[in-house]
Enzyme design. Structure first.
Site, PDB file in Angstrom:
ATOM      1  N   ALA A   1      -6.306  11.309  20.443  1.00 52.13           N
ATOM      2  CA  ALA A   1      -6.197  11.445  21.898  1.00 52.13           C
ATOM      3  C   ALA A   1      -6.831  12.737  22.398  1.00 52.13           C
ATOM      4  O   ALA A   1      -6.164  13.571  23.020  1.00 52.13           O
ATOM      5  CB  ALA A   1      -4.731  11.363  22.333  1.00 52.13           C
TER       6      ALA A   1
ATOM      7  N   GLN B   1       3.801  10.581   3.797  1.00 54.35           N
ATOM      8  CA  GLN B   1       4.899  10.846   2.869  1.00 54.35           C
ATOM      9  C   GLN B   1       5.459  12.258   3.026  1.00 54.35           C
ATOM     10  O   GLN B   1       6.663  12.458   3.075  1.00 54.35           O
ATOM     11  CB  GLN B   1       4.421  10.655   1.417  1.00 54.35           C
ATOM     12  CG  GLN B   1       3.690   9.354   1.149  1.00 54.35           C
ATOM     13  CD  GLN B   1       4.538   8.136   1.395  1.00 54.35           C
ATOM     14  OE1 GLN B   1       5.705   8.095   1.008  1.00 54.35           O
ATOM     15  NE2 GLN B   1       3.966   7.124   2.042  1.00 54.35           N
TER      16      GLN B   1
ATOM     17  N   MET C   1      -8.774   4.741  11.509  1.00 54.50           N
ATOM     18  CA  MET C   1      -9.382   3.602  12.196  1.00 54.50           C
ATOM     19  C   MET C   1      -8.621   3.264  13.474  1.00 54.50           C
ATOM     20  O   MET C   1      -9.222   2.960  14.517  1.00 54.50           O
ATOM     21  CB  MET C   1      -9.429   2.386  11.268  1.00 54.50           C
ATOM     22  CG  MET C   1     -10.146   1.179  11.873  1.00 54.50           C
ATOM     23  SD  MET C   1     -10.069  -0.295  10.818  1.00 54.50           S
ATOM     24  CE  MET C   1      -8.333  -0.715  10.966  1.00 54.50           C
TER      25      MET C   1
ATOM     26  N   ASP D   1       0.826  -1.206   0.000  1.00 53.46           N
ATOM     27  CA  ASP D   1       0.000   0.000   0.000  1.00 53.46           C
ATOM     28  C   ASP D   1       0.863   1.260   0.000  1.00 53.46           C
ATOM     29  O   ASP D   1       0.505   2.265  -0.608  1.00 53.46           O
ATOM     30  CB  ASP D   1      -0.919  -0.001   1.232  1.00 53.46           C
ATOM     31  CG  ASP D   1      -2.009  -1.071   1.138  1.00 53.46           C
ATOM     32  OD1 ASP D   1      -2.208  -1.627   0.037  1.00 53.46           O
ATOM     33  OD2 ASP D   1      -2.642  -1.346   2.167  1.00 53.46           O
TER      34      ASP D   1
END
EC number: 2.7.1.23
Length: 265
Positions: A185, A220, A165, A49
């Protein structure tokens, strides 16, 4: 004569092996391998991926350019085509018997510079010891809320099964045009992820003067951000036309890759 542009992960032996097999196959079909996506009729990505996240920008600017992504990594959530099915999927594509999904791309503007995200845009603290970050959000010019915590994730449906997720965000079906905003958080227990429409234009910025954060795009691009800088996010007119296995069912992918719905004990 059809033309193909191939990108593969040169650091992975399996990707190198699949690349050589692909070259031999395309030669047998008299398909020319070109050095730019703009010259190609279709594209091939061989790797995990991460390889697709690094390379998808090569393919989105030419209309009706389809990309066949072969999994030579570990999870392969976006690069769905298995190595043992590679030649069959090439055959299906060349014979016009293929399925594809149009994956929506986020366009991110920072200081008049444009970036593109297939998975997500993350605005977070600059370091683990940094103080709580306040991030102000607007959509379509109207104030939405202020997130307080370690940061916030703005994810596409493609990216909803990645970092978002892991931070507690919902899974969005991959062909949707929507955005999920997931706090990282959060310091307020009532702060929860939210899904908004794909036609909304998002503006976010650091709410505290002299506070510094970082913006990370698809894992990236990493850029230092101050409270003086505005970040604008909306869906681009460009999309990624991703070829998917003919027998593919999205929910079976969730079950296989994420063990979705399985008993945990």
């Amino acid at each position: 004569m059809k033309k193909v542009f191939i990108i593969y992960n040169q650091d992975k032996p399996l990707a190198q092996e699949l690349y050589q097999k692909s070259v031999e196959y395309f030669a047998s079909k008299k398909i020319e391998i070109v050095d730019k996506a703009g010259k190609a009729d279709f594209g091939v990505v061989i790797g995990g991926d991460g390889t697709l996240l690094r390379s998808f920008r090569n393919f989105i600017f030419k209309k009706n350019l389809y990309v066949i992504a072969i999994n030579a990594g570990s999870l392969g959530f976006v690069t769905e085509i298995k190595k043992e099915n590679m030649i069959d999927e090439y055959e299906n594509f060349l014979n016009g018997k293929f399925k594809y999904e149009k994956r929506h791309i986020l366009e991110v503007e920072i200081d008049e510079q444009i970036y593109y995200a297939l998975n997500e845009v993350v605005l977070s603290k600059a370091g683990i010891t940094s103080r709580v970050l306040r991030v102000d959000f607007k959509t379509n010019g109207e104030y939405m809320c202020t997130y307080k915590g370690d940061g916030v994730i703005v994810a596409t449906p493609t990216g909803s099964t990645a970092y978002s997720m892991s931070a507690g965000g919902p899974i969005l079906k991959s062909d949707m045009k929507a955005v999920v905003i997931t706090p990282i958080a959060p310091h307020n227990l009532s702060t929860r992820p939210i899904v908004i429409g794909g036609d909304e234009r998002i503006e976010m910025k650091i709410g505290d003067e002299k506070r510094v954060g970082q913006i990370i795009i698809d894992g990236q691009t990493n850029k230092r951000i101050t409270s003086a800088e505005d970040i604008r996010i909306e869906y681009s007119k460009f999309t990624l036309n991703l070829v998917i296995p003919r027998d593919r069912n999205y929910y079976s992918v969730l079950r296989e890759k994420l063990k979705w719905g399985d008993n945990l004990c």
